[in-house]
Scaffold this active site. Structure first.
Site, short mmCIF file in Angstrom:
data_model
loop_
_atom_site.label_atom_id
_atom_site.label_comp_id
_atom_site.label_asym_id
_atom_site.label_seq_id
_atom_site.Cartn_x
_atom_site.Cartn_y
_atom_site.Cartn_z
N ASP A 350 0.85 -1.13 0.15
CA ASP A 350 0.00 -0.14 -0.07
C ASP A 350 0.84 1.15 -0.01
O ASP A 350 1.99 1.35 0.63
CB ASP A 350 -0.84 -0.05 1.17
CG ASP A 350 -1.78 1.39 1.35
OD1 ASP A 350 -2.51 1.30 0.58
OD2 ASP A 350 -1.54 2.06 2.08
N GLU A 405 1.10 -0.37 -5.44
CA GLU A 405 -0.02 0.43 -5.37
C GLU A 405 0.91 1.69 -5.67
O GLU A 405 1.11 2.70 -4.58
CB GLU A 405 -0.89 0.52 -4.11
CG GLU A 405 -2.09 1.33 -4.54
CD GLU A 405 -2.63 2.31 -2.97
OE1 GLU A 405 -3.66 2.55 -3.15
OE2 GLU A 405 -1.69 2.35 -2.34
#
Length: 696
Positions: A350, A405
C-alpha cells in the site's frame, strides 16, 4: 547512505542487466547514472546488513530475537530496541503489575534484554493470554507501552477505554493450527478477489476468520478467482481506517478471531488452489502512542523520521526512517513473518507513491516526464527499501507475488532488481477505475471518447505487468459509489426483481456493468482485480462504524442475500462475472501478451481487439445495433468462429439477441490491418467474444 559502492562514480557501479532495461526503453538512457547510483545504495545496505546485521537470513528473522520469546526450556527472553529510553521494565498479569520488578538490561546500539526463568515446575512464567506491557522510562516520562513485536493484541472492554491490550500468545501445542496443504503454484493469470474479513458478513457486526473460511472462500472459488487479497489484517486500533492505520505490525487483527483461525483460513484457501496475498502497510504507521509504534522510546524518532519528515500531512500518520538499520530489520522481518508464520503467498504494498517521493505524491500530476522519476523529489531511502524488500521476498519464496500500489508510473517498478528495477511483479493500473468513474459521473453515454477509453486501458509500460480493475475498495468508500450504483442508483432498490418489467435504467446499467468489466478484464492488464461484492453489482457504498454515522454497521457489510435470491437480478451479474473468469481460465488472455486493437470507432462506439486467439467486439452505443458488422481478424481464411461469451445472454440479464450456434466464417481479405475479417451481429450495449471452433 554511504558505503564503498556509493563512494564510486555511479558509472563504475555494475548493474548486472541494466543494458537490457536501457535497450527496452531508450528514454531511460539519460538517467543511467541515477539508476546506477540507486543500485549502489542498495548494495551498500546489503553490505551493512552482512557486516552489522549478521547476514540477511538472520536479519529478516527479527521476530525470533525481539519481543517476548519462549525458549525451549520454557524460559523467556524479552528484547526491544529503544535507543532513547533510559530504562525498560516488563509488567503484567504475571507479576501482579509490578512496574519495577522485571527491569531489562541495556545492551549496545539501543537494545534492551530481559531473561525470565521458568517456574519451579518447569512451566512458562508468563501464562498464555496474560496481559503484558513494556514500561518505557525516558528522560521526560515513564509510559506503559505495547511491544512493537506483539503478535496478539485485543480491544479492551468498553468500560476500560480504547487502548488495545497485548495478550501473550503461547497456546498449548494441541491448540496450535498445523498447516496441512502446500502453497499453490503462482498462477500464470492472477484473478484477484480483494476482500475484507470484517465486512464479509451480511449481519450488522464484524465478520470472523472462521465465517470467511466457511462461507466466503467457496463463493470465491465458484466465481473463478484464483487469488485473494486480504485487507485490514495487520492490527489497527481504529476499525474505520480500513486497516491503513496499523498499530501492531506483527499481530493479526483480533477483531476477526485468533491467529490460529487466520492460519486455518489461509490453509483452506490453499486447499482450494487459491493464492493468498496480504495488503501490507509499510508506507506509514498510526500515530497512536499508547498502543502503536509512535514515540515508543520516548523520542519523536525511533522507528520514524523526526520532525516534519516523519509525519504524513494528509494521512495524519508517522513515516518510517528507512535509513535506520533496526527499522529495516523490523520491516523486512515483518514481511517474512507473514510469509512463514501465516503462509501468505505475497503482498500488495500500500501507498507506494507516498513512499517514492518526498512530496508523498501530494499535488503531483505525474504526466509522464522522466525528470519526475529521477530528480531530487525521489526518496532514495524508501525506494531502496522497496527494492530490498522485493529481493528478499523473491529470494526466500521465488513464487511469491508482489504488487505495487503506485499511481506515478515510476519506470522499472515491475522489472527485476538486477536490471535496476524495483522488483515488483505487478503494479495497480490505477488510472482505469478513475476513468470509469469519470465517465459515469460526468459524461453522457453518447459523449464517451472511445479512443480515450482504449488509451486508458492500454497505456502501461511495456513488459511491466499491471493489475486491471474497474473498481476497488477506494471507489466504494463513503463519498463515492460502486459502479453499479452510479449506473442504476435508486432503481437498485425498486427495480431489480426478475418478476417485474426491467426498466430502461436497469437495462442500461446491467448492460454497461458487464461490458465495463469484460473490457477491463480483457484489455486492461496482465491480472484482474475485483472488490468483494462488486461481482454482482453490490449497491451503495462502504462506510465503517464511526462517530459520524452513529457507529452503524449498515454500510460495513456485504448483502449476500441479494445475489442468493433467485427473484433478484443480482444473480445475473454474478453469473456473468463467473463466466468471464472461467473463460479466462480456459484461454489465458491475461498472460498471453497484450491485445491488438484493430478498431476504435468513435461514431459507432465500437471497440474490436484480439488477444490469446480470441476476438473481442464491444458496442457501447446507446441505441445503435449493427448487423453484418465487418471486423478485422488475424486468422486464416476459412477459419470458423463462434461466440463463446455474450453479455446479452438471458442468464446474464440480457435480451438473448446473440445466437451462439451461428458459425462465423473468416475471409474477405485484409481489413483494419488484419489478415482477414469476419461479419458479426453486435447489438447496442453488448459485447461478444468469439473463438475458433476447433479451440472451443
Amino acid at each position: 547512505m554511504g558505503g564503498k559502492y556509493t563512494k564510486l562514480d555511479p558509472m563504475d557501479v555494475e548493474v548486472p542487466k541494466l543494458q537490457a532495461l536501457l535497450e527496452r526503453d531508450p528514454y531511460l538512457k539519460p538517467y543511467e547514472r541515477e539508476l546506477r547510483r540507486r543500485y549502489a545504495c542498495l548494495k551498500d545496505i546489503e553490505d551493512e546488513i552482512e557486516t552489522n546485521g549478521r547476514g540477511i537470513e538472520d536479519f529478516t528473522k527479527g521476530y525470533k530475537y525481539y519481543g517476548v520469546r519462549v525458549q525451549q526450556d520454557n524460559s523467556i527472553i524479552c528484547r526491544e530496541w529503544a535507543p532513547a529510553a533510559t530504562q525498560l521494565y516488563l509488567t503484567g498479569d504475571f507479576n501482579g503489575w509490578n512496574r519495577d520488578s522485571h527491569p531489562y538490561n541495556k545492551l549496545e546500539y539501543g537494545k534492551w534484554e530481559l531473561h525470565i526463568p521458568p517456574k519451579e515446575d518447569g512451566s512458562c512464567a508468563i501464562p498464555h493470554l496474560s496481559e503484558l506491557k513494556v514500561v518505557v522510562q525516558s528522560k521526560d516520562c515513564k509510559n506503559d507501552r505495547l511491544s512493537p513485536w506483539a503478535t496478539y493484541v485485543v480491544e479492551p472492554p468498553k468500560h476500560e477505554g480504547t487502548i488495545y491490550k497485548h495478550k501473550f500468545w503461547n497456546p498449548p501445542q494441541p491448540e496450535r493450527y498445523l498447516f496441512k496443504h502446500a502453497k499453490p503454484k503462482k498462477p500464470a493469470s492472477l484473478r484477484i478477489y480483494e476482500c475484507h474479513v470484517g465486512i464479509a458478513t451480511s449481519e450488522l457486526r464484524v465478520g470472523t476468520y472462521d465465517e470467511f473460511t466457511t462461507n466466503i472462500l467457496p463463493r470465491i472459488k465458484r466465481q473463478g478467482y484464483n487469488t485473494i487479497q486480504l485487507m485490514a489484517v495487520m492490527e489497527h486500533a481504529y476499525y474505520a481506517s480500513f486497516g491503513y492505520q496499523v498499530t501492531s505490525f506483527f499481530a493479526a487483527s483480533s477483531r476477526y478471531g485468533t491467529p490460529e483461525q487466520l492460519k486455518r483460513l489461509v490453509d483452506t484457501a490453499h486447499s482450494m488452489g487459491i493464492v493468498v496475498l496480504l495488503d501490507v502497510v509499510h508506507s506509514h504507521a498510526s500515530k497512536n502512542v499508547l498502543d502503536g509504534l509512535n514515540q515508543f522510546d520516548g523520542s519523536d524518532a525511533g522507528y520514524f523520521h523526526a520532525g516534519s519528515r516523519g509525519y504524513h500531512s494528509l494521512w495524519d500518520s508517522r513515516l518510517f526512517n528507512y535509513s535506520e538499520l533496526e527499522v529495516l530489520r523490523f520491516l523486512l522481518s515483518n514481511l517474512r513473518w507473514w510469509l512463514e508464520e501465516y503462509n501468505f503467498d505475497g503482498f500488495r504494498f500500500d501507498g507506494v507513491t507516498s513512499m517514492l517521493y518526498h512530496s508523498r505524491g501530494i499535488g503531483e500530476g505525474f504526466a509522464g516526464s522522466y525528470d519526475q522519476y529521477y530528480g531530487l523529489n525521489v526518496d532514495t531511502e524508501a525506494l531502496v527499501y522497496l527494492t530490498l524488500a522485493n529481493k528478499v521476498i523473491h529470494n526466500l519464496h521465488p513464487h511469491a507475488v508482489t504488487i505495487a500500489e503506485d499511481v506515478s508510473g515510476m519506470p522499472a517498478t515491475c522489472r527485476p532488481v538486477d536490471e535496476g528495477g524495483l522488483g515488483f511483479d505487478y503494479r495497480l493500473a490505477m488510472a482505469i477505475p478513475d476513468k470509469w468513474i469519470e465517465l459515469l459521473k460526468e459524461c453522457r453515454d453518447e459523449d464517451w471518447d472511445i479512443g480515450n477509453v482504449v488509451h486508458t486501458l492500454t497505456n502501461r509500460r511495456w513488459m511491466e505487468p499491471a493489475v486491471a480493475y474497474c473498481e476497488s475498495h477506494d471507489q466504494a468508500l463513503v463519498g463515492d459509489k460502486t459502479i453499479a450504483f452510479w449506473l442504476m442508483d435508486a432503481a437498485m432498490y425498486t427495480n431489480m426483481s426478475t418478476i417485474s418489467e426491467k426498466t430502461t435504467e436497469v437495462e442500461r446499467g446491467m448492460a454497461l456493468h458487464k461490458c465495463i468489466r469484460l473490457i477491463t478484464h480483457a484489455l486492461g492488464g496482465e491480472a484482474y482485480l475485483n472488490f468483494i461484492g462488486n461481482e454482482f453489482g453490490h449497491p451503495e457504498w462502504l462506510d465503517f462504524p464511526r462517530e459520524g454515522n452513529a457507529s452503524s454497521y449498515h454500510y460495513a457489510r456485504r448483502q449476500w442475500h441479494l445475489v442468493d435470491d433467485d427473484l433478484l437480478r443480482y444473480k445475473e451479474l454474478n453469473a456473468f462475472d463467473a463466466a468471464m473468469n472461467h473463460l479466462e481460465e480456459k484461454y489465458g488472455w491475461l498472460h498471453k501478451g497484450p491485445a491488438y486493437v484493430s478498431c476504435k470507432h468513435q461514431d459507432d462506439k465500437v471497440i474490436v481487439f484480439e488477444r490469446a486467439g480470441l476476438l473481442f467486439v464491444f458496442n457501447f452505443h446507446a441505441n445503435k445495433s449493427f448487423a453484418d458488422y465487418r471486423v478485422g481478424y488475424d486468422g486464416a481464411e476459412g477459419t470458423k468462429l463462434k461466440v463463446v461469451l455474450s453479455t446479452d445472454n438471458q442468464e446474464f440479464g440480457g435480451m438473448a439477441r446473440i445466437d451462439g450456434r451461428v458459425e462465423h466464417v473468416v475471409g474477405g481479405g485484409a481489413y483494419s490491418n488484419r489478415a482477414n475479417s469476419v461479419l458479426v451481429y453486435i447489438p447496442a450495449r453488448t459485447a461478444i467474444v468469439l473463438a475458433p471452433i476447433d479451440k472451443c
